[in-house]
Design an enzyme around this catalytic site. Structure first.
Site, PDB file in Angstrom:
ATOM      1  N   GLU A  96      -4.746  -8.697   0.620  1.00 28.62           N
ATOM      2  CA  GLU A  96      -5.445  -8.488   1.894  1.00 28.62           C
ATOM      3  C   GLU A  96      -6.925  -8.542   1.589  1.00 28.62           C
ATOM      4  O   GLU A  96      -7.430  -7.786   0.756  1.00 28.62           O
ATOM      5  CB  GLU A  96      -5.091  -7.142   2.541  1.00 28.62           C
ATOM      6  CG  GLU A  96      -3.699  -7.086   3.115  1.00 28.62           C
ATOM      7  CD  GLU A  96      -3.382  -5.748   3.796  1.00 28.62           C
ATOM      8  OE1 GLU A  96      -4.338  -5.057   4.230  1.00 28.62           O
ATOM      9  OE2 GLU A  96      -2.195  -5.399   3.863  1.00 28.62           O
ATOM     10  N   GLU A 153       0.831  -1.217   0.000  1.00 28.70           N
ATOM     11  CA  GLU A 153       0.000   0.000   0.000  1.00 28.70           C
ATOM     12  C   GLU A 153       0.862   1.262   0.000  1.00 28.70           C
ATOM     13  O   GLU A 153       0.578   2.228   0.721  1.00 28.70           O
ATOM     14  CB  GLU A 153      -0.958  -0.007   1.195  1.00 28.70           C
ATOM     15  CG  GLU A 153      -1.941  -1.161   1.165  1.00 28.70           C
ATOM     16  CD  GLU A 153      -2.935  -1.141   2.322  1.00 28.70           C
ATOM     17  OE1 GLU A 153      -2.774  -0.296   3.241  1.00 28.70           O
ATOM     18  OE2 GLU A 153      -3.860  -1.961   2.326  1.00 28.70           O
TER      19      GLU A 153
END
Length: 871
Positions: free
Chosen positions: A563, A481
């Site tokens: 995720e 991220e």
């Protein structure tokens, strides 16, 4: 006189530790000048304004960066970019590094050590993200090293598996080097600083910043530290590579590349041979060699290195693959290095033989078999043990996850302890190994972005070289991220540079980065081999599902959710009313109780950016080319306690911080182990005061038909509808007694479960995960206490204060109960049960043998006891 070959000695005992620099320190020892961090009026930490962020070192500060940077030179490919060490030994006049300093009043301890885990918890202030434990600050470690005169003529190294963080090392008052990043392992050459046959004083200073992480990082020498002794001619640090370029059922080619270093003053001819052995269940070589081959010979210059290569063939190879359909077989390559005909080094590399294919059409294929990724993310802390790594604690976590059906691990978001990868190899988990949570753009004011430009290459190469022989590793993740998702081509340029490094070090594996923002049409996804997306697959609230757009844009690349879910719950907490949806955010009165800071365990609420397992399963089933998922998270972890930052630990785990499964465990098990016959009912059925009120009942099972009974009265029979993953009876009215579910699969009886209303708490039941442990001070037993009624049923809301008493040659390490809001320090011997359960962690004293008893007591309840044997 013959010089002994390689020795690798764990130096874990008899360290001295203290927090803070010595009083009266005249020069501030710092790695570099850090930006200042301001706190706003509400107590939250905010970025300082630009004029403050450009903080200037005080005149008497000693910046150590020029002396630390050369430690990483071996990982910088371009010689022109390597660093030259300045003259001098900064800090050499500090009392803590001196040979004669009296550290007898410092804390005496054994490594690994996490200086913050004992607490106390910080109950107020903006500390929830980092676990409400004081992990930041300066800490010093000292240890006397015994290096005899007979070692003269050898090379002496210090290997550190992990130090949190900004480590600086002195030996005998001289600055040796250091390493800033807390998650990587590193090596220092102590040889020029050693007093052979004399006293040797090692001093290590750590400077762990505040606001450096989004979760609990821990603090201290939290992984093992080693003293390595070799001949001056030896295999270089992480200098061996084993690959298997050709594999079939009939034979496998083993290619071995070995980098040999010469620390001596004269050039020498060197040669090497390799023998390969089949490994046992413990990863150690067994029997006779299955193949032998030469790695060739060369002349190695003084102070130089040389690479030797060779390959051999193994008939009928035992392949490495993930259970239950495959076996994680391992081999060990043992290389013998000779200089002028004399054996100077022996070097072992465990490895596995397997084929891996990953693409958009087939997903993941291991040894010709398609394997669906059933994975979880885990942070590096071990609950009540904190960041201090322990093999048994990690093994217990993996055993619990395997029981659920997990076959894959993502190391979020940093290189793990090397022993964790050893466990993955032996137990057959496939792994995404990840190096960074941030690149040049920050997430917290003092995170890795401050040193990425200086250390990004070194840290990436260090992870790759350390871990590349592990057969469990599927791919390398270069980031999580990262903020560069938002910078278009500029960010993609950073990614390309990192991917190029990976391909230089290991061209056999694919690269990925986990993207929670980047869309298919953006530059970043084009830079990597494997598409890992965070939460986007099933859609993020207003964002439509992204599986199909990514698959259409990159049809040849494997696509998976790196995720998924981030479902939130507190074990055993059931809040009413219960939403009729399958996925929604936690809100007051809708899954969340902001006063008690607990989240409902009906497992239908998630973080604002996440979703329930049901929604994730449906999204994947409607997009069958998706290779699988890594759930956020397998275990709860310290810090990042979304949605209640007044708490200490997360709510996202399928298993709570103490290792007790939440109800979600059985929902995943029903999908990941579809042949396992079971049915799981929630909630419990002990609700005094709810008589006559609607109390929904949900059932998790892999059956396709179910009927629910309340006190023998049917509540209806249901067939599983398409894209549904639980049975639910939403209008059941509570009455004390018995809940029973009967299930069928394909028309045949499958499983039943019964839950009954319990009586008052009456006794404690105590059980250990193992009754025999090693008497080495490192092995652990995890002891569960259940509060039970008079009929031996767990009292599901019991919160009795439990006292733990350990006798015999053992000691209590920590206790926990899985309550994310508990601020009782983990070393406490008294712990309230949380919804009927509590945990004690026990070890034997080093060198001890005999019977250890663990007794649990609580006022008004019959005590319980478990017996362990230390051997």
């Amino acid at each position: 006189m013959a010089i002994a070959q390689r020795e690798r000695i764990r130096i874990s005992e008899d360290w001295r530790f203290i927090k803070g620099d010595p009083a009266g320190l005249t020069a501030d020892l710092r790695y570099d000048v850090r930006p200042s961090v301001e706190k706003s009026a509400d107590g939250r930490v905010a970025d300082a304004p630009p004029e403050a962020a450009a903080a200037i070192a005080t005149a008497d500060a000693q910046v150590l960066k020029p002396w630390i940077l050369p430690t990483g030179n071996g990982f910088i490919a371009d010689p022109a970019r390597r660093h030259i060490r300045p003259a001098g030994d900064p800090g050499g006049d500090v009392s803590f590094v001196q040979q004669g300093f009296d550290d007898s009043k410092w804390q005496r301890l054994t490594l690994p050590h996490d200086w913050a885990i004992a607490g106390p918890f910080l109950e107020t202030g903006p500390y929830g993200g980092m676990g409400r434990l004081p992990s930041w600050g300066i800490g010093w470690y000292r240890k006397a090293l015994a290096i005899p005169a007979s070692d003269r003529g050898r090379s002496i190294f210090l290997d550190v598996d992990g130090a949190m963080s900004y480590a600086t090392v002195w030996l005998n008052g001289r600055l040796v080097g250091g390493w800033p990043y807390g998650y990587n392992g590193w090596r220092l050459d102590l040889t020029p600083y050693v007093s052979f046959g004399g006293p040797n004083q090692l001093a290590i200073r750590l400077d762990n910043p505040p606001e450096s992480a989004r979760w609990y990082p821990g603090g201290g020498l939290y992984r093992d530290v080693w003293l390595v002794k070799t001949d001056r001619v030896h295999v270089a640090h992480w200098g061996g590579i084993v690959t298997t370029p050709q594999v079939s059922k009939a034979s496998a080619t083993v290619a071995h590349r070995l980098t040999v270093a010469n620390d001596g003053a004269a050039a020498l001819p060197v040669s090497a041979t390799t023998e390969v052995y089949l490994a046992g269940a413990d990863g150690r070589r067994t029997g006779r060699p299955v193949t032998r081959f030469a790695l060739g010979s060369a002349t190695i210059a003084a102070g130089g290195t040389v690479v030797l290569n060779g390959d051999g063939s193994i008939a009928d190879p035992h392949l490495w693959g993930p259970p239950p359909t495959q076996r994680p077989n391992l081999y060990v390559a043992v290389s013998t290095v000779r200089a002028r005909g004399r054996v100077v080094d022996t070097y072992e590399i465990p490895f596995g033989i397997r084929t891996i294919v990953m693409n958009g059409r087939e997903g993941l294929v291991v040894n010709g078999e398609k394997v669906k990724i059933q994975g979880v993310n885990n942070h590096h802390d071990l609950g009540a043990l904190g960041a201090a790594f322990n093999v048994r604690a990690a093994e217990r976590q993996l055993e619990i996850l395997r029981e659920m059906g997990v076959n894959a691990l993502r190391m979020s978001h940093n290189p793990p302890a090397p022993e964790l990868l050893d466990l993955a190899d032996r137990m057959g988990f496939v792994v995404i190994d990840e190096v960074f949570d941030s690149w040049e753009r920050k997430k917290t004011p003092l995170d890795f972005h401050l040193i990425f430009k200086d250390w990004g290459e070194q840290d990436l190469r260090a992870m790759l070289r350390r871990d590349r022989n592990h057969p469990s590793i599927l791919m390398w993740s270069i980031g999580n991220e990262v903020g560069e998702q938002y910078t278009g081509e500029e960010g993609a340029k950073v990614a390309r540079r990192l991917v190029a490094i990976v391909r230089e070090e290991d061209p056999t594996r694919q690269t990925t980065t986990s993207m929670n923002y980047a869309r298919p049409e953006m530059p970043l996804p084009t830079t990597i081999d494997a598409i890992g997306i965070n939460y986007q697959g099933a859609g993020v609230r207003s964002l439509p599902p992204q599986y199909r757009p990514f698959a259409e844009k990159f049809p040849d690349k494997i696509l998976f959710e790196s995720e998924s879910a981030s479902t939130l719950s507190s074990r055993g907490e059931y809040l009413f009313p219960v939403s009729g949806s399958i996925s929604g955010p936690v809100r007051p009165g809708s899954g969340g109780d902001p006063i008690r800071q607990q989240v409902s365990a009906y497992e239908i609420h998630a973080a604002d950016f996440g979703s329930s397992p049901d929604r994730e399963f449906a999204a994947m089933d409607q997009n069958p080319t998706v290779a699988g998922e890594f759930v956020w998270t397998g275990f709860d972890y310290l810090g990042e306690p979304t949605p209640y930052y007044g708490a200490r630990s997360s709510y996202s785990g399928i298993v709570d911080l103490a290792g007790f499964p939440k109800d979600r465990f059985w929902l995943y098990q029903s999908r990941w182990r579809p042949d396992l016959k079971f049915a799981h009912i929630l909630p419990h059925w002990s609700w005094p005061g709810r008589e006559g009120q609607v109390t929904p009942v949900h059932v998790f099972t892999s059956a396709d038909e179910a009927e629910l009974f309340i006190n023998g009265k049917s509540q209806g029979k249901q067939k599983r509808a398409p894209f549904t993953y639980r049975f639910r009876w939403d209008y059941v009215v509570y009455e004390p007694g018995e809940v029973k579910v009967v299930t069928w699969k394909e028309g045949q009886p499958w499983a039943t479960q019964t839950v009954t209303t319990t009586g008052a708490a009456a006794a404690l039941s105590v059980s250990a995960d193992r009754t025999r442990i090693a008497g080495d001070g490192r092995d652990l037993a995890f002891v569960t206490v259940r509060v039970q009624d008079a009929k031996g049923r767990t009292a599901p809301t019991a919160s009795n204060a439990i006292r733990f008493i350990v006798s015999g040659p053992g000691e209590l390490v920590a206790t926990d109960n899985g309550d994310p809001t508990s601020f009782i320090p983990f070393p406490s011997a008294t712990r309230p049960a949380f919804n009927g359960l509590a945990l004690a962690i026990v070890r034997a004293r080093p060198g001890a043998k005999g019977t250890i008893t663990v007794r649990a007591e609580a006022d008004g309840l019959a005590a319980g006891m478990a017996t362990l044997t230390a051997r």
